[in-house]
Design a protein around this motif. Structure first.
Motif, PDB file in Angstrom:
ATOM      1  N   ILE A   1      28.712  25.500   7.041  1.00 47.22           N
ATOM      2  CA  ILE A   1      29.562  26.469   6.346  1.00 47.22           C
ATOM      3  C   ILE A   1      29.883  27.572   7.338  1.00 47.22           C
ATOM      4  CG2 ILE A   1      27.573  27.783   5.411  1.00 47.22           C
ATOM      5  CD1 ILE A   1      29.219  28.097   2.823  1.00 47.22           C
ATOM      6  N   VAL A   2      31.083  28.103   7.310  1.00 41.90           N
ATOM      7  CA  VAL A   2      31.437  29.175   8.257  1.00 41.90           C
ATOM      8  C   VAL A   2      30.617  30.407   7.876  1.00 41.90           C
ATOM      9  CG1 VAL A   2      33.243  30.685   9.116  1.00 41.90           C
ATOM     10  CG2 VAL A   2      33.760  28.277   8.615  1.00 41.90           C
TER      11      VAL A   2
ATOM     12  N   GLU B   1      35.124  36.373  12.980  1.00 39.97           N
ATOM     13  CA  GLU B   1      35.332  37.785  12.638  1.00 39.97           C
ATOM     14  C   GLU B   1      35.322  38.678  13.876  1.00 39.97           C
ATOM     15  OE1 GLU B   1      34.301  35.704  10.575  1.00 39.97           O
ATOM     16  OE2 GLU B   1      34.902  36.332   8.575  1.00 39.97           O
TER      17      GLU B   1
ATOM     18  N   HIS C   1      21.162  29.599   9.586  1.00 37.44           N
ATOM     19  CA  HIS C   1      20.472  30.313  10.675  1.00 37.44           C
ATOM     20  C   HIS C   1      19.292  29.452  11.149  1.00 37.44           C
ATOM     21  CE1 HIS C   1      22.014  34.513   9.369  1.00 37.44           C
ATOM     22  NE2 HIS C   1      22.429  33.685   8.442  1.00 37.44           N
TER      23      HIS C   1
END
Ligand code: EPZ
Length: 432
Positions: A172-173, A200, A138
Motif C-alpha cells: 500500500i502506498v 509526498e 514498516h
C-alpha cells in the motif's frame, strides 16, 4: 495547557470565534510538520551536529526533542524555529514508552535507531484517531533488511545482527513506511529499492536531508527509491525544513470558505497543484507566484466531487477543510476518503453548526446550505480542528472549539495567524 483537574473541576482551553468575517491579507507558512517529525529522528543516523531551521513551533516537535534527549542527543534552540542536534554520542536505543504513544511519527525512531544501533524499542505509536493505523508495511521493510521485529506488550522491539540492502515492494502506498525503510537502509550493506513508494513532498525532504548528511538516495518523489548503503554519516550540516503544503492548503481553503482574499507566502505552489485545480473548479480564483499563492473568492463555492489519493492526488489532510467549503456550496457534493477508515468524524460537528452532511464511512454526501451558525464543537483530530476554525469564521454568531491539543500538535500559532488576516478569534480557559 489543554486541561487540568483542580478540585474536581476540569479547566479547558477553548477557541472562541465570532463569525461572519471575510479573511483578507497575507499569511506566512511554517515548516512542514510531517517533514520535521521525520527529519529529527533522521539525525540519529548521523555522528555529527545538525542545525535545522524553519522548524514549526508545535507540541509534537517538543515531545520528539525530549525523546531524542533521553536517547543522548544534545539539543539547543538558538531561536524558537531553529534547533541544533548533536547526535555523536547516543546512550540508549529505547525510547520512553509513555512518550512515543503520544503521537504517530514516533515510529520513525524505529528506522533511525535500527539503522544506527541495529536495535530499537518504542511504545506503540499514537496519533489522530482516523481508524486502524497498522505498521505492517514498516515491519515488512525492516524484515527485508534482515531485522527481527516483535510487537509485544504495547511496544515494538526491532533487532538486527546486521542490515543488508534488499528490494521492498509496498503493498500500500505509505508515507510512513517509505520514510522509515529509507531511514533503516541508509547505513545498510548494499542497495535497497523501495517500490510503490509514497511521493509526498516530505518524503523528498527527508531524502534530501539524508543526502546532505552523506547518504546516497535516488528517486525520492517517484514510486521507486534506490538507497545505496554507506558506512557512516559523520557530518555537521545545516538544513531548512520544506514549507508545509497542508498548512498552505488550509489557508487557501479558508479564503474560499469565507469569500476572502489571501496571499499565502513562503510555500511551494506546485505542491498544491491538485488543490489549485479544485478551487478553480469550485469557482475560486488562484494566481501563482514563485513562493506564494494568491486565492480570492467572490461567491458561494460550486459543488464538487473529491476523491482523496496519495500525492500528487487530493491530500487526505485537506479533506476536512474542503468539507467546510462543500458544506456551504451550491448543490450536493461528495467526498470519497480512500486513505483512512474514518476521517469524517468532523461532519457531526459541522452538522451541529447547521450543515447537512451524511457520513457513510468511506464517503460523505454534502447538501450545501446557505449559512452555518455558531455552536460549541470539538476538534476530533488535527485537520478536523483546523476545519472547525474555518467553519467558525464562516458561521453567523459565536463558536466555541475545544480539544485544542489536537490542533496545537500540528499548527504553529494558528489563532494568531487567523487573527492577523481578520478573524475574530481568541483562546480562553474556562471550566468545562
Ligand atoms: C502520514 O501518516 C501523515 N502523518 C498523515 O498526516 C497523512 O494523512 C498520511 O501520511 C497520508 O498522507 C505523518 O506524517 C506523521 P500512511 P501515515 O502510512 O504515515 C495504511 C496529519 O493530519 N497503512 O501513508 O500514518 C494506513 O492505515 C496526519 O498531518 C497500512 O495499512 O500514513 C492508511 O490507510 C494525519 N500499513 C494508508 O496506509 C502500514 O504499515 C496510508 O497511511 C502503513 C500504512
Amino acid at each position: 495547557m489543554e486541561f487540568c483537574k483542580f478540585m474536581g473541576v476540569i479547566i479547558l482551553d477553548k477557541l472562541v470565534i465570532k463569525g461572519g468575517t471575510r479573511l483578507k491579507g497575507e499569511v506566512s507558512i511554517s515548516g512542514a510538520k510531517n517533514a520535521v517529525l521525520a527529519l529529527l529522528p533522521a539525525t540519529l543516523l548521523n555522528e555529527g551536529v545538525c542545525t535545522i531551521n524553519n522548524i514549526p513551533n508545535i507540541s509534537d516537535v517538543k515531545i520528539l526533542c525530549s525523546i531524542l534527549q533521553e536517547l543522548g542527543a544534545v539539543i539547543t534552540w538558538p531561536t524558537p524555529n531553529e534547533i541544533t542536534i548533536d547526535t555523536r554520542h547516543l546512550i540508549s536505543h529505547e525510547a520512553p514508552l509513555e512518550m512515543t504513544s503520544k503521537f504517530r511519527a514516533s515510529y520513525y525512531l524505529l528506522g533511525s535507531l535500527l539503522g544506527r544501533c541495529h536495535a530499537a524499542t518504542i511504545g506503540l505509536p499514537g496519533g489522530c484517531n482516523l481508524g486502524p493505523r497498522p505498521i505492517d508495511q514498516h515491519i515488512k521493510g525492516f524484515e527485508a533488511l534482515g531485522a527481527k521485529v516483535e510487537v509485544t506488550q504495547g511496544k515494538i522491539v526491532a533487532k538486527a545482527k546486521k542490515l543488508i540492502g534488499n528490494p521492498v515492494y509496498l503493498d500500500i502506498v505509505s508515507v510512513g513506511a517509505t520514510i522509515n525503510i529509507m531511514l533503516a537502509s541508509v547505513l545498510a550493506e548494499g542497495t535497497t529499492v523501495i517500490d510503490n513508494a509514497a511521493k509526498e513532498p516530505h518524503v523528498v525532504d527527508v531524502a534530501n536531508f539524508l543526502n546532505t548528511m552523506g547518504a546516497d538516495i535516488r528517486g525520492a518523489g517517484t514510486d521507486i527509491i534506490k538507497i545505496n548503503g554507506v558506512k557512516k554519516l559523520q557530518s555537521n550540516v545545516t538544513y531548512s525544513v520544506v514549507p508545509d503544503q497542508i498548512e498552505a492548503g488550509t489557508f487557501m481553503l479558508a479564503a474560499v470558505a469565507t469569500r476572502g482574499d489571501l496571499v499565502i507566502k513562503n510555500c511551494i505552489p506546485e505542491h498544491l497543484d491538485c488543490l489549485t485545480a479544485k478551487i478553480i473548479e469550485m469557482g475560486g480564483n488562484v494566481e501563482i507566484e514563485d513562493d506564494s499563492i494568491h486565492v480570492w473568492m467572490k461567491d458561494r463555492p460550486n459543488k464538487a466531487i473529491i476523491k482523496t489519493q496519495p500525492y500528487p492526488g487530493f491530500p487526505t489532510d485537506l479533506q476536512p477543510q474542503i468539507g467546510v467549503c462543500l458544506a456551504i456550496s451550491n448543490g450536493t457534493s461528495i467526498i470519497n476518503e480512500s486513505i483512512f477508515e474514518s476521517r469524517f468524524q468532523y461532519t457531526a460537528e459541522l452538522n451541529k453548526m447547521g450543515a447537512k452532511i451524511i457520513d457513510q464511512g468511506k464517503s460523505a454526501i454534502f447538501e450545501g446550505v446557505k449559512e452555518l451558525y455558531g455552536s460549541s464543537v470539538e476538534a476530533t483530530d488535527l485537520r478536523a480542528g483546523a476545519a472547525l476554525i474555518i467553519a467558525g469564521i464562516v458561521a453567523n454568531g459565536e463558536t466555541k472549539l475545544s480539544n485544542l491539543n489536537h490542533i496545537d500538535r500540528g499548527y504553529e500559532n494558528i489563532e494568531e495567524k487567523f487573527r492577523k488576516i481578520g478573524a475574530n478569534i481568541v483562546r480562553i480557559t474556562e471550566e468545562d
